[in-house]
Motif scaffolding. Structure first.
Motif, PDB file in Angstrom:
ATOM      1  N   LYS A 123      29.429   7.122  15.611  1.00 17.04           N
ATOM      2  CA  LYS A 123      30.256   5.906  15.759  1.00 17.04           C
ATOM      3  C   LYS A 123      30.628   5.328  14.392  1.00 17.04           C
ATOM      4  O   LYS A 123      31.751   4.863  14.192  1.00 17.04           O
ATOM      5  CB  LYS A 123      29.520   4.856  16.589  1.00 17.04           C
ATOM      6  CG  LYS A 123      29.440   5.243  18.055  1.00 17.04           C
ATOM      7  CD  LYS A 123      28.581   4.276  18.851  1.00 17.04           C
ATOM      8  CE  LYS A 123      28.359   4.815  20.250  1.00 17.04           C
ATOM      9  NZ  LYS A 123      27.424   4.017  21.028  1.00 17.04           N
ATOM     10  N   ASP A 132      21.748  -5.853  16.613  1.00 16.56           N
ATOM     11  CA  ASP A 132      21.153  -4.793  17.436  1.00 16.56           C
ATOM     12  C   ASP A 132      21.108  -5.327  18.865  1.00 16.56           C
ATOM     13  O   ASP A 132      20.517  -6.387  19.114  1.00 16.56           O
ATOM     14  CB  ASP A 132      19.736  -4.472  16.919  1.00 16.56           C
ATOM     15  CG  ASP A 132      19.013  -3.424  17.781  1.00 16.56           C
ATOM     16  OD1 ASP A 132      18.604  -2.403  17.222  1.00 16.56           O
ATOM     17  OD2 ASP A 132      18.857  -3.652  19.014  1.00 16.56           O
ATOM     18  N   LYS A 133      21.718  -4.613  19.793  1.00 13.23           N
ATOM     19  CA  LYS A 133      21.894  -5.159  21.152  1.00 13.23           C
ATOM     20  C   LYS A 133      20.585  -5.295  21.924  1.00 13.23           C
ATOM     21  O   LYS A 133      20.537  -6.035  22.900  1.00 13.23           O
ATOM     22  CB  LYS A 133      22.919  -4.349  21.942  1.00 13.23           C
ATOM     23  CG  LYS A 133      22.613  -2.884  22.077  1.00 13.23           C
ATOM     24  CD  LYS A 133      23.368  -2.230  23.215  1.00 13.23           C
ATOM     25  CE  LYS A 133      24.856  -2.470  23.169  1.00 13.23           C
ATOM     26  NZ  LYS A 133      25.552  -1.606  24.137  1.00 13.23           N
ATOM     27  N   SER A 169      24.026  -1.637  16.423  1.00 11.52           N
ATOM     28  CA  SER A 169      24.930  -1.538  17.579  1.00 11.52           C
ATOM     29  C   SER A 169      26.380  -1.665  17.141  1.00 11.52           C
ATOM     30  O   SER A 169      26.891  -2.768  16.919  1.00 11.52           O
ATOM     31  CB  SER A 169      24.587  -2.601  18.619  1.00 11.52           C
ATOM     32  OG  SER A 169      23.309  -2.343  19.118  1.00 11.52           O
ATOM     33  N   ASN A 170      27.010  -0.519  17.059  1.00  7.22           N
ATOM     34  CA  ASN A 170      28.370  -0.512  16.530  1.00  7.22           C
ATOM     35  C   ASN A 170      29.375  -1.138  17.475  1.00  7.22           C
ATOM     36  O   ASN A 170      30.388  -1.680  17.034  1.00  7.22           O
ATOM     37  CB  ASN A 170      28.752   0.919  16.146  1.00  7.22           C
ATOM     38  CG  ASN A 170      27.865   1.405  15.030  1.00  7.22           C
ATOM     39  OD1 ASN A 170      27.936   0.893  13.915  1.00  7.22           O
ATOM     40  ND2 ASN A 170      26.974   2.341  15.329  1.00  7.22           N
ATOM     41  N   SER A 171      29.076  -1.119  18.784  1.00  5.67           N
ATOM     42  CA  SER A 171      30.002  -1.785  19.705  1.00  5.67           C
ATOM     43  C   SER A 171      29.939  -3.309  19.488  1.00  5.67           C
ATOM     44  O   SER A 171      30.957  -3.992  19.618  1.00  5.67           O
ATOM     45  CB  SER A 171      29.685  -1.432  21.159  1.00  5.67           C
ATOM     46  OG  SER A 171      28.379  -1.819  21.483  1.00  5.67           O
ATOM     47  N   ILE A 218      14.994   2.001  24.608  1.00  6.51           N
ATOM     48  CA  ILE A 218      14.268   3.274  24.613  1.00  6.51           C
ATOM     49  C   ILE A 218      12.773   2.965  24.696  1.00  6.51           C
ATOM     50  O   ILE A 218      12.266   2.162  23.912  1.00  6.51           O
ATOM     51  CB  ILE A 218      14.581   4.111  23.358  1.00  6.51           C
ATOM     52  CG1 ILE A 218      16.046   4.532  23.368  1.00  6.51           C
ATOM     53  CG2 ILE A 218      13.661   5.337  23.275  1.00  6.51           C
ATOM     54  CD1 ILE A 218      16.501   5.235  22.109  1.00  6.51           C
ATOM     55  N   LYS A 251      17.138  -1.267  29.213  1.00  8.54           N
ATOM     56  CA  LYS A 251      17.717  -0.016  28.706  1.00  8.54           C
ATOM     57  C   LYS A 251      17.059   0.418  27.393  1.00  8.54           C
ATOM     58  O   LYS A 251      17.328   1.503  26.890  1.00  8.54           O
ATOM     59  CB  LYS A 251      19.227  -0.204  28.439  1.00  8.54           C
ATOM     60  CG  LYS A 251      20.073  -0.088  29.691  1.00  8.54           C
ATOM     61  CD  LYS A 251      21.537   0.147  29.360  1.00  8.54           C
ATOM     62  CE  LYS A 251      22.207  -1.081  28.794  1.00  8.54           C
ATOM     63  NZ  LYS A 251      23.665  -1.004  28.748  1.00  8.54           N
ATOM     64  N   THR A 298      11.390  -2.540  20.491  1.00 11.20           N
ATOM     65  CA  THR A 298      12.752  -2.606  19.946  1.00 11.20           C
ATOM     66  C   THR A 298      12.750  -2.703  18.422  1.00 11.20           C
ATOM     67  O   THR A 298      13.801  -2.817  17.809  1.00 11.20           O
ATOM     68  CB  THR A 298      13.536  -3.810  20.509  1.00 11.20           C
ATOM     69  OG1 THR A 298      12.874  -5.014  20.098  1.00 11.20           O
ATOM     70  CG2 THR A 298      13.628  -3.773  22.022  1.00 11.20           C
ATOM     71  N   LEU A 305      19.860   8.762  19.846  1.00 13.80           N
ATOM     72  CA  LEU A 305      20.488   7.468  19.557  1.00 13.80           C
ATOM     73  C   LEU A 305      20.992   7.455  18.112  1.00 13.80           C
ATOM     74  O   LEU A 305      22.136   7.071  17.852  1.00 13.80           O
ATOM     75  CB  LEU A 305      19.490   6.322  19.788  1.00 13.80           C
ATOM     76  CG  LEU A 305      19.892   4.945  19.253  1.00 13.80           C
ATOM     77  CD1 LEU A 305      21.115   4.403  19.988  1.00 13.80           C
ATOM     78  CD2 LEU A 305      18.737   3.934  19.360  1.00 13.80           C
TER      79      LEU A 305
HETATM   80  P1  ATP Z   1      26.772   1.836  23.315  1.00 14.12           P
HETATM   81  O1  ATP Z   1      28.252   1.631  23.204  1.00 14.12           O
HETATM   82  O2  ATP Z   1      26.387   3.250  23.682  1.00 14.12           O
HETATM   83  O3  ATP Z   1      26.081   0.790  24.082  1.00 14.12           O
HETATM   84  P2  ATP Z   1      26.155   0.548  20.885  1.00 14.12           P
HETATM   85  O4  ATP Z   1      26.694   0.892  19.560  1.00 14.12           O
HETATM   86  O5  ATP Z   1      26.653  -0.631  21.572  1.00 14.12           O
HETATM   87  O6  ATP Z   1      26.238   1.774  21.827  1.00 14.12           O
HETATM   88  P3  ATP Z   1      23.400   1.129  20.336  1.00 14.12           P
HETATM   89  O7  ATP Z   1      22.645   0.235  19.459  1.00 14.12           O
HETATM   90  O8  ATP Z   1      23.847   2.456  19.840  1.00 14.12           O
HETATM   91  O9  ATP Z   1      24.608   0.289  20.844  1.00 14.12           O
HETATM   92  O10 ATP Z   1      22.546   1.253  21.650  1.00 14.12           O
HETATM   93  C1  ATP Z   1      22.769   2.176  22.641  1.00 14.12           C
HETATM   94  C2  ATP Z   1      21.515   2.328  23.474  1.00 14.12           C
HETATM   95  O11 ATP Z   1      20.439   2.768  22.645  1.00 14.12           O
HETATM   96  C3  ATP Z   1      20.957   1.052  24.079  1.00 14.12           C
HETATM   97  O12 ATP Z   1      21.563   0.761  25.297  1.00 14.12           O
HETATM   98  C4  ATP Z   1      19.466   1.401  24.222  1.00 14.12           C
HETATM   99  O13 ATP Z   1      19.237   2.261  25.295  1.00 14.12           O
HETATM  100  C5  ATP Z   1      19.192   2.153  22.978  1.00 14.12           C
HETATM  101  N1  ATP Z   1      18.770   1.258  21.882  1.00 14.12           N
HETATM  102  C6  ATP Z   1      19.545   0.727  20.931  1.00 14.12           C
HETATM  103  N2  ATP Z   1      18.866  -0.068  20.099  1.00 14.12           N
HETATM  104  C7  ATP Z   1      17.602  -0.035  20.521  1.00 14.12           C
HETATM  105  C8  ATP Z   1      16.396  -0.660  20.091  1.00 14.12           C
HETATM  106  N3  ATP Z   1      16.369  -1.495  19.057  1.00 14.12           N
HETATM  107  N4  ATP Z   1      15.278  -0.396  20.768  1.00 14.12           N
HETATM  108  C9  ATP Z   1      15.289   0.426  21.810  1.00 14.12           C
HETATM  109  N5  ATP Z   1      16.389   1.035  22.269  1.00 14.12           N
HETATM  110  C10 ATP Z   1      17.528   0.821  21.662  1.00 14.12           C
END
Ligand code: ATP
Length: 338
Positions: free
Chosen positions: A286, A74-75, A141-143, A237, A235, A86, A279
């Motif tokens: 994704k 999880d990013k 975080s799929n990326s 939430i 970033k 988070t 989200l």
């Molecule tokens: P992207 O390519 O859009 O960054 P991703 O797959 O890399 O997506 P996600 O985990 O979907 O990553 O996160 C996208 C966004 O959602 C983050 O930049 C953040 O704003 C929010 N987010 C994700 N995980 C959390 C978390 N654990 N707590 C709070 N906000 C989160």
């Protein structure tokens, strides 16, 4: 700490699963395979935020104890700080299972990119497998998951950019490779979206009851410029949503309840709930993209367990064990013996 059934549901309770007789994971047999394999075996637990991934990972690691370690993907949870906001799994719910890249990165050291994750997580996987243990990768975080797993990673190419997500069949969208550098067992925990959204809304209320506002008040920087909210942990939430509120009503500036203040707070909470549901929706899109690209994701439906938890039905944990844990263990056993 929060003891509401909603938080207890996605984060593992502190006792291991016992109600059902589960097929045993034959750890010793499984680990002997590692040295004869060309690619390392890893388990990848995917799913939208709030779908019970952390719980499943600790349940599996407990059954497999001490032959597995968890690697967070999880990013936001890679950074130290904002544990409530988070949704990091609390220490006492990790049941002694080692977790990697969970709160290990300094948020002030700049953005931790998918490329950084590929390198750091790749080294951790090599280390875990060299000790003949099984890495369990868990996070929404799929990326990050994509960057870590593909055989060839191009840091310049965002395979999940917003445009390609909104036009899934567009010929201009980057192709997702299904050539992976590990031998992966993908478990995708899925919850029907209306049920998941209802749960996520309740989870935000639980997080607020557990001290999320205080946590964010301490994190609030009155001198931060708007730009700063677009990188790294800022970033997450909750940060931008409450920053807007704290700018109007700085932390510690008198707690008297006035109607306008209450309205601004309610508006921030509404935005957090909306953004969390958005989200989850994007994460599911994704995951579906990865599946369409040929990633062998095994979907496990956790909807009934969530429905039971939402209606405070005590049977939710039995349903979880029967409908989520048992099929996961069966898949994992097949994968390890293969
Ligand atoms: P992207 O390519 O859009 O960054 P991703 O797959 O890399 O997506 P996600 O985990 O979907 O990553 O996160 C996208 C966004 O959602 C983050 O930049 C953040 O704003 C929010 N987010 C994700 N995980 C959390 C978390 N654990 N707590 C709070 N906000 C989160």
């Amino acid at each position: 700490l929060n003891h509401s059934p909603f938080t207890l549901f996605t984060h593992s309770s502190s006792s291991p699963p016992t109600r059902l007789r589960l097929p045993r994971i034959d750890a010793a047999a499984a680990t002997t395979f590692y040295h004869h394999r060309r690619k390392d075996k890893v388990v990848v637990i995917m799913g939208a935020t709030g779908s019970g991934k952390s719980r499943l990972s600790v349940d599996l690691a407990t059954l497999f104890f001490p032959f597995s370690e968890i690697l967070n993907s999880d990013k936001m949870q890679v950074y130290s700080g904002l544990d409530i906001t988070t949704n990091k799994i609390p220490l006492h719910q990790r049941r002694g299972v080692t977790h990697h890249l969970l709160g290990d990165v300094n948020p002030d050291a700049g953005e931790f990119s998918p490329s950084d994750f590929r390198h750091r997580a790749g080294d951790i996987i090599s280390d875990i497998t060299s000790r003949r243990k099984l890495p369990i990768i868990v996070g929404g975080s799929n990326s990050f998951i994509h960057a870590l797993l593909v055989e060839r990673f191009d840091p310049e190419l965002n395979v999940f950019d917003a445009e390609s997500l909104s036009t899934p069949t567009s010929s201009s969208s980057p192709v997702i490779s299904s050539e992976l550098r590990y031998n992966c067992c993908f478990l995708w925990v899925d919850v029907s979206f209306p049920v998941l959204s209802e749960y996520l809304i309740k989870r935000v209320d639980d997080m607020l009851d557990s001290g999320m506002v205080d946590e964010l008040a301490q994190f609030f920087d009155p001198h931060a410029i708007e730009e700063m909210n677009r990188t790294g942990l800022r970033k997450a939430i909750g940060v931008p949503e409450l920053d807007r509120y704290f700018k109007e009503y700085p932390p510690g500036s008198g707690e008297e309840e006035d109607r306008v203040r209450k309205g601004a707070y309610k508006e921030a909470v509404r935005a957090i709930k909306d953004n969390t549901c958005q989200l989850a929706k994007r994460q599911i899109e994704k995951i579906l993209r990865l599946k369409r690209a040929g990633w062998n994701l095994q979907r496990i439906d956790a909807t009934d367990a969530f429905r039971a938890a939402l209606t405070l039905d005590d049977r939710w944990s039995d349903i979880w064990e029967r409908q989520v844990l048992e099929p996961s263990v069966n898949n994992l056993n097949r994968f390890l013996m293969d």
